[in-house]
Design an enzyme around this catalytic site. Structure first.
Site, PDB file in Angstrom:
ATOM      1  N   SER A  63       0.817  -1.199   0.000  1.00  0.00           N
ATOM      2  CA  SER A  63       0.000   0.000   0.000  1.00  0.00           C
ATOM      3  C   SER A  63       0.862   1.265   0.000  1.00  0.00           C
ATOM      4  O   SER A  63       2.059   1.224   0.287  1.00  0.00           O
ATOM      5  CB  SER A  63      -0.914   0.003   1.226  1.00  0.00           C
ATOM      6  OG  SER A  63      -1.724   1.155   1.245  1.00  0.00           O
ATOM      7  N   VAL A  64       0.226   2.372  -0.332  1.00  0.00           N
ATOM      8  CA  VAL A  64       0.900   3.670  -0.288  1.00  0.00           C
ATOM      9  C   VAL A  64       1.348   3.964   1.140  1.00  0.00           C
ATOM     10  O   VAL A  64       0.603   3.744   2.094  1.00  0.00           O
ATOM     11  CB  VAL A  64      -0.046   4.778  -0.790  1.00  0.00           C
ATOM     12  CG1 VAL A  64       0.622   6.146  -0.684  1.00  0.00           C
ATOM     13  CG2 VAL A  64      -0.473   4.499  -2.216  1.00  0.00           C
ATOM     14  N   SER A  70     -11.242   2.885 -45.099  1.00  0.00           N
ATOM     15  CA  SER A  70     -10.102   2.218 -44.425  1.00  0.00           C
ATOM     16  C   SER A  70      -9.134   3.256 -43.855  1.00  0.00           C
ATOM     17  O   SER A  70      -8.029   3.420 -44.357  1.00  0.00           O
ATOM     18  CB  SER A  70      -9.380   1.261 -45.365  1.00  0.00           C
ATOM     19  OG  SER A  70      -9.071   1.838 -46.604  1.00  0.00           O
ATOM     20  N   GLY A 110     -16.761  10.592 -49.901  1.00  0.00           N
ATOM     21  CA  GLY A 110     -16.994  11.641 -50.892  1.00  0.00           C
ATOM     22  C   GLY A 110     -15.795  11.958 -51.750  1.00  0.00           C
ATOM     23  O   GLY A 110     -15.835  12.868 -52.583  1.00  0.00           O
ATOM     24  N   GLY A 163       6.056   2.077   3.646  1.00  0.00           N
ATOM     25  CA  GLY A 163       7.461   2.127   4.007  1.00  0.00           C
ATOM     26  C   GLY A 163       8.376   1.350   3.096  1.00  0.00           C
ATOM     27  O   GLY A 163       9.469   0.932   3.509  1.00  0.00           O
ATOM     28  N   ASN A 186       5.357  -3.978   8.738  1.00  0.00           N
ATOM     29  CA  ASN A 186       6.249  -2.849   9.006  1.00  0.00           C
ATOM     30  C   ASN A 186       5.663  -1.908  10.069  1.00  0.00           C
ATOM     31  O   ASN A 186       4.482  -1.988  10.402  1.00  0.00           O
ATOM     32  CB  ASN A 186       6.504  -2.093   7.691  1.00  0.00           C
ATOM     33  CG  ASN A 186       7.673  -1.144   7.788  1.00  0.00           C
ATOM     34  OD1 ASN A 186       8.551  -1.292   8.638  1.00  0.00           O
ATOM     35  ND2 ASN A 186       7.701  -0.151   6.921  1.00  0.00           N
TER      36      ASN A 186
END
Length: 633
Positions: A36-37, A546, A475, A40, A169
């Protein structure tokens, strides 16, 4: 623990040769830290570098100054600053990109990758994990198992990392409470079993204080080890396991320094090989035996997984870059259709049906992807319905290649099972993937040979097959000129057929819309039909917008060299709008017609068409004559 001894100029001046000799025999462990953020990760790696004495004196001084500047408590060192090198990382106190660091101990060398914890950087984490042998999953002892913990554990397992360390941690912030550590370990074990992680090593640590990093800490007398470094030094890694598997070596280079030597260079992906061993060259299937194992330091009696060598063969067999030399009695498969897990890494979403370069080991082929069977929610592990994959998306897909490739399931062989996809236009890597298995139909469907060849059919019609591919804006005059060309060919008793863009949507492609993916599939189907018609000896004329170069190139690749003639009807957008016989531009400008080429969908003009028609200076009749002259001249 004794104080670290930092690297000085005097130490550098010591006998480097002796130092290198001492360390070159050590095994190498590649590992990542993830989680996770703010768990550490960077701090832990900084601590490892510090405790393993891999910091120069000037680096230490700069680190202490930086720690004071960013406001680290007291006079403590902020070890994360050793790893977070980007300015944005230091400003925000987060890890954004993968940072690689090297350190060594008396027993082993290490390369550690600090990977981002944010979901938006999933692709960065996958990149760091792709070569790792071990993953250290960090958990903040105050928070327990979080969504990011689950995500990174799933990704590490998906990538094939066999060794997991659960590092709980910041134990110093919870009073080194054993009950908290046990509760987190139990919760993680319950989750890990759901995704197939059957074994992991849990260690209570404090990256900031150094507890249980290099030695067991007095603050956790209830923990009997091992310390993190001890575990990293002694964990058995994959080289020995790879050596027990059948021999495989993807050929990277044909080594031909002179007329008397022809060898095949590469790195052994698995197994062992000796002179005299019977081998098979894939995908051709030719067999021979190994003559010599050549290295810069002389011939070897045996080569094992992980070694880079040059092999010479007893017989003159066809073998080149992209082929695989394998054990003759246990060869890998070759196939052209697969199921795979795909991790999408590009800002632009995956486009089903578009051709990408697929690179697996030393093989590079063109590959197309079907819409995902499902997308995986890595937070909940749910399988979600999806039509595409966005940035950082992970899904299970089916893909096909334009020719068979030699492979093994990623779980058995990461070298022959892992691949990347590359955009053909930008040359950027857009995805990483892991092959599961070849599709059954890929092995059961074979090309049925015919006694009547395409040349025989063409000779019967007294003509050379060709595909006249008209491309240009709506066209521009494609259909008008194409119709005139067919009329002229008919008067000349040539056998032709016109495939018009509007006409095929009444039948063959009536199920397709005008999204980018549907347009790609529209062109693919038309290309396959046109190929069959040229096999019949016909001159095929197509008139399609195309708009994408990669799809036009895809069709070109379906035909023999010289049979595809790209005809660019070059009409400025303003002129095409003036003509607007069908009123399509008007609707598109009014927002009533979405994904219209030239308005809200791009047109990629041909760079080097065989024929370019400027309709502002040439009549349709003149254009038709020019095309006929080019075709039959």
């Amino acid at each position: 623990m004794t104080d670290p001894v930092y690297v000085t100029d005097a130490l550098i001046a010591e006998d480097i040769d002796a130092y290198l000799e001492q360390h070159q025999q050590k095994s190498l462990l590649r590992f990542i830290t993830c989680g996770s953020v703010d768990d550490g990760k960077s701090t832990l790696i900084g601590r490892l570098l510090y405790d393993s004495k891999m910091i120069f004196e000037d680096q230490l001084a700069a680190l202490e100054a930086d720690s004071k500047r960013v406001g680290t408590q007291g006079q403590e060192i902020d070890f994360a600053l050793l790893v977070d090198g980007l300015a944005a990382e230091r400003e925000q106190g987060i890890t954004i990109d993968v940072a690689y660091r090297f350190f060594t101990t008396e027993k082993r060398k290490f390369i550690v990758a600090d990977t981002p914890g944010h979901e938006q950087y999933t692709r960065n984490m996958v990149t760091g994990a792709s070569t790792a042998d071990l993953a250290v999953i960090l958990i903040d002892a105050r928070k327990g198992v979080l969504t990011q913990t689950r995500r990174h554990s799933f990704l590490a397992h998906l990538i094939g990392i066999k060794h997991i360390v659960l590092a709980v941690n910041k134990m110093d912030l919870v009073g080194y409470d054993k009950a908290i550590f046990d509760r987190i370990t139990l919760a993680y074990r319950a989750f890990a079993s759901e995704i197939g992680i059957t074994n992991f090593t849990a260690i209570p640590i404090s990256g900031f204080k150094g507890d249980n990093i290099t030695a067991l800490s007095d603050n956790t007398p209830w923990f009997k080890g091992p310390a993190l470094i001890e575990h990293l030094e002694n964990v058995e890694i994959g080289a020995s396991a790879d050596e027990t598997k059948p021999f495989r070596m993807p050929v990277q280079w044909v080594n031909r320094p002179n007329l008397d030597f022809r060898g095949f260079s590469g790195q052994l992906a698995s197994g062992k090989v000796r002179p005299g061993d019977a081998v098979r060259i894939l995908p051709s299937g030719k067999t021979t035996t190994i003559d010599r194992i050549v290295t810069l330091d002389g011939d070897l009696e045996e080569a094992v997984a992980g070694q880079s060598v040059t092999l010479t063969l007893a017989d003159e067999v066809d073998c080149s870059r992209g082929d695989v030399i394998a054990a003759a009695d246990a060869p890998p498969e070759a196939a052209d259709q697969f199921e795979a897990t795909l991790v999408w890494m590009a800002d632009e979403a995956m486009i089903a049906g578009r051709a990408y370069w697929l690179k697996l080991a030393t093989q590079t082929v063109s590959a197309t992807i079907q819409p995902p069977k499902y997308e995986i929610n890595v937070n909940t592990l749910d399988h979600l319905a999806a039509k595409t994959l966005e940035l950082n998306g992970i899904g299970v897909v089916e893909l096909s290649t334009d020719k068979p490739i030699v492979f093994e399931a990623y779980g058995d062989n990461r070298t022959l099972g892992g691949f990347i996809l590359i955009d053909k236009i930008s040359n950027a890597t857009v995805a990483a993937g892991m092959l599961h298995f070849s599709l059954r139909r890929a092995q059961n469907v074979h090309w049925q040979a015919s006694d009547i060849s395409r040349d025989m059919r063409a000779n019967l019609k007294n003509q050379k097959p060709a595909l006249l591919w008209f491309t240009g804006l709506s066209g521009s005059g494609k259909s008008t000129i194409a119709n005139l060309v067919e009329k002229r060919l008919h008067r000349m008793n040539r056998h032709s057929f016109l495939l018009d863009g509007d006409n095929v949507r009444h039948g063959l492609n009536r199920d397709l819309g005008f999204t980018e993916a549907d347009r790609i599939e529209n062109i693919r189907r038309v290309g396959e039909v046109a190929k069959l018609m040229t096999d019949a000896g016909l001159i095929v004329i197509t008139a399609f917008i195309s708009p994408f170069k990669v799809e036009r190139d895809m069709v070109r690749g379906m035909l023999p060299e010289g049979e595809f003639l790209e005809i660019f009807i070059d009409t400025p957008l303003a002129e095409a709008e003036k003509r607007d016989v069908k009123g399509l531009y008007k609707k598109a400008r009014a927002g009533q017609l979405k994904n219209f080429t030239g308005i809200d969908s791009p047109y990629e003009a041909p760079e080097k068409p065989e024929i370019r028609i400027d309709t502002t200076s040439m009549t349709p009749e003149e254009a038709a004559d020019m095309i006929i002259d080019r075709l039959l001249g």
